[in-house]
Design a protein around this motif. Structure first.
Motif, PDB file in Angstrom:
ATOM      1  N   GLU A  35      11.059  -2.633  56.510  1.00 29.03           N
ATOM      2  CA  GLU A  35       9.622  -2.420  56.468  1.00 29.03           C
ATOM      3  C   GLU A  35       9.252  -1.501  55.312  1.00 29.03           C
ATOM      4  OE1 GLU A  35       7.950  -1.093  60.113  1.00 29.03           O
ATOM      5  OE2 GLU A  35       9.178  -2.435  61.299  1.00 29.03           O
ATOM      6  N   VAL A  36       8.068  -1.696  54.772  1.00 30.74           N
ATOM      7  CA  VAL A  36       7.549  -0.826  53.733  1.00 30.74           C
ATOM      8  C   VAL A  36       6.968   0.402  54.418  1.00 30.74           C
ATOM      9  CG1 VAL A  36       5.855  -0.605  51.892  1.00 30.74           C
ATOM     10  CG2 VAL A  36       7.044  -2.760  52.225  1.00 30.74           C
ATOM     11  N   SER A  73       4.966 -13.142  55.462  1.00 31.05           N
ATOM     12  CA  SER A  73       5.994 -13.858  54.714  1.00 31.05           C
ATOM     13  C   SER A  73       7.287 -13.051  54.569  1.00 31.05           C
ATOM     14  CB  SER A  73       5.454 -14.231  53.333  1.00 31.05           C
ATOM     15  OG  SER A  73       5.056 -13.070  52.646  1.00 31.05           O
ATOM     16  N   GLN A  74       7.421 -11.966  55.336  1.00 29.82           N
ATOM     17  CA  GLN A  74       8.645 -11.187  55.281  1.00 29.82           C
ATOM     18  C   GLN A  74       9.758 -11.902  56.031  1.00 29.82           C
ATOM     19  OE1 GLN A  74       7.558  -7.416  56.978  1.00 29.82           O
ATOM     20  NE2 GLN A  74       7.853  -6.423  55.008  1.00 29.82           N
ATOM     21  N   ILE A  80       4.243  -9.098  48.366  1.00 31.32           N
ATOM     22  CA  ILE A  80       3.993  -8.882  49.789  1.00 31.32           C
ATOM     23  C   ILE A  80       3.354  -7.518  49.960  1.00 31.32           C
ATOM     24  CG2 ILE A  80       5.048  -8.606  52.060  1.00 31.32           C
ATOM     25  CD1 ILE A  80       7.271 -10.462  51.090  1.00 31.32           C
ATOM     26  N   ARG A  81       2.230  -7.504  50.641  1.00 34.85           N
ATOM     27  CA  ARG A  81       1.535  -6.240  50.914  1.00 34.85           C
ATOM     28  C   ARG A  81       1.810  -5.821  52.353  1.00 34.85           C
ATOM     29  NH1 ARG A  81       1.178  -5.638  46.026  1.00 34.85           N
ATOM     30  NH2 ARG A  81      -0.572  -6.320  44.817  1.00 34.85           N
ATOM     31  N   ALA A 113      15.513  -5.031  49.249  1.00 37.89           N
ATOM     32  CA  ALA A 113      14.454  -5.586  50.096  1.00 37.89           C
ATOM     33  C   ALA A 113      13.082  -5.179  49.583  1.00 37.89           C
ATOM     34  CB  ALA A 113      14.644  -5.120  51.535  1.00 37.89           C
ATOM     35  N   VAL A 114      12.936  -3.925  49.201  1.00 38.61           N
ATOM     36  CA  VAL A 114      11.653  -3.451  48.664  1.00 38.61           C
ATOM     37  C   VAL A 114      11.349  -4.145  47.343  1.00 38.61           C
ATOM     38  CG1 VAL A 114      10.456  -1.428  47.754  1.00 38.61           C
ATOM     39  CG2 VAL A 114      11.752  -1.252  49.868  1.00 38.61           C
ATOM     40  N   ASP A 159      14.468  -8.193  56.361  1.00 38.14           N
ATOM     41  CA  ASP A 159      13.917  -7.261  55.376  1.00 38.14           C
ATOM     42  C   ASP A 159      13.540  -5.951  56.058  1.00 38.14           C
ATOM     43  OD1 ASP A 159      14.214  -8.869  53.228  1.00 38.14           O
ATOM     44  OD2 ASP A 159      12.124  -9.494  53.088  1.00 38.14           O
ATOM     45  N   ASN A 197      12.339  -7.105  46.384  1.00 42.02           N
ATOM     46  CA  ASN A 197      11.953  -8.484  46.660  1.00 42.02           C
ATOM     47  C   ASN A 197      10.528  -8.565  47.194  1.00 42.02           C
ATOM     48  OD1 ASN A 197      14.370  -9.565  45.796  1.00 42.02           O
ATOM     49  ND2 ASN A 197      15.308  -9.425  47.828  1.00 42.02           N
ATOM     50  N   GLN A 198      10.142  -7.613  48.050  1.00 38.83           N
ATOM     51  CA  GLN A 198       8.773  -7.589  48.558  1.00 38.83           C
ATOM     52  C   GLN A 198       7.775  -7.372  47.428  1.00 38.83           C
ATOM     53  OE1 GLN A 198       8.685  -4.576  51.543  1.00 38.83           O
ATOM     54  NE2 GLN A 198       9.823  -5.797  53.030  1.00 38.83           N
ATOM     55  N   GLY A 244       2.911  -8.816  56.168  1.00 34.82           N
ATOM     56  CA  GLY A 244       4.150  -9.021  56.906  1.00 34.82           C
ATOM     57  C   GLY A 244       4.384 -10.463  57.303  1.00 34.82           C
TER      58      GLY A 244
END
Length: 95
Positions: free
Chosen positions: A42-43, A35-36, A29-30, A20-21, A40, A23-24, A33
């Motif tokens: 969370e960062v 387009s998450q 993706i910053r 998931a990370v 997925d 792919n982000q 959130g």
């Protein structure tokens, strides 16, 4: 997609989080959130534990003095916000 055949559930969960990370990061993706995907993870921007910093020489002296006075390792660790094993390492020779 990571192949996870025959892995233990906790190892498989780690792979899913890493995927998931990855792919982000790949999608750029910053913190937005927007387009998450819903599934997925969370960062993490704020770590859940404090950084591991060794005690200062002044703290070591205070820790050793507290232990010599009869205070328990657990209460010293809580007071100085250090792990019990760190306090023990600096006071193991004190009886």
């Amino acid at each position: 997609m990571v192949l996870s055949n025959g892995l233990k559930p906790n190892v498989q969960l780690r792979f899913q989080r890493l995927e998931a990370v990855w792919n982000q990061a790949r999608l750029g993706i910053r913190d937005s959130g927007a387009s998450q995907r819903e599934d997925d993870f969370e960062v993490v921007t704020e770590p859940s534990r404090p950084p591991r910093t060794p005690p200062t020489p002044e703290e070591v002296d205070a820790i050793r003095t507290a232990k010599a006075s009869g205070e328990s390792v657990r209460s010293i660790a809580e007071r100085f916000n250090k792990h019990r094993s760190t306090v023990w390492r600096y006071t193991k020779d004190i009886r």
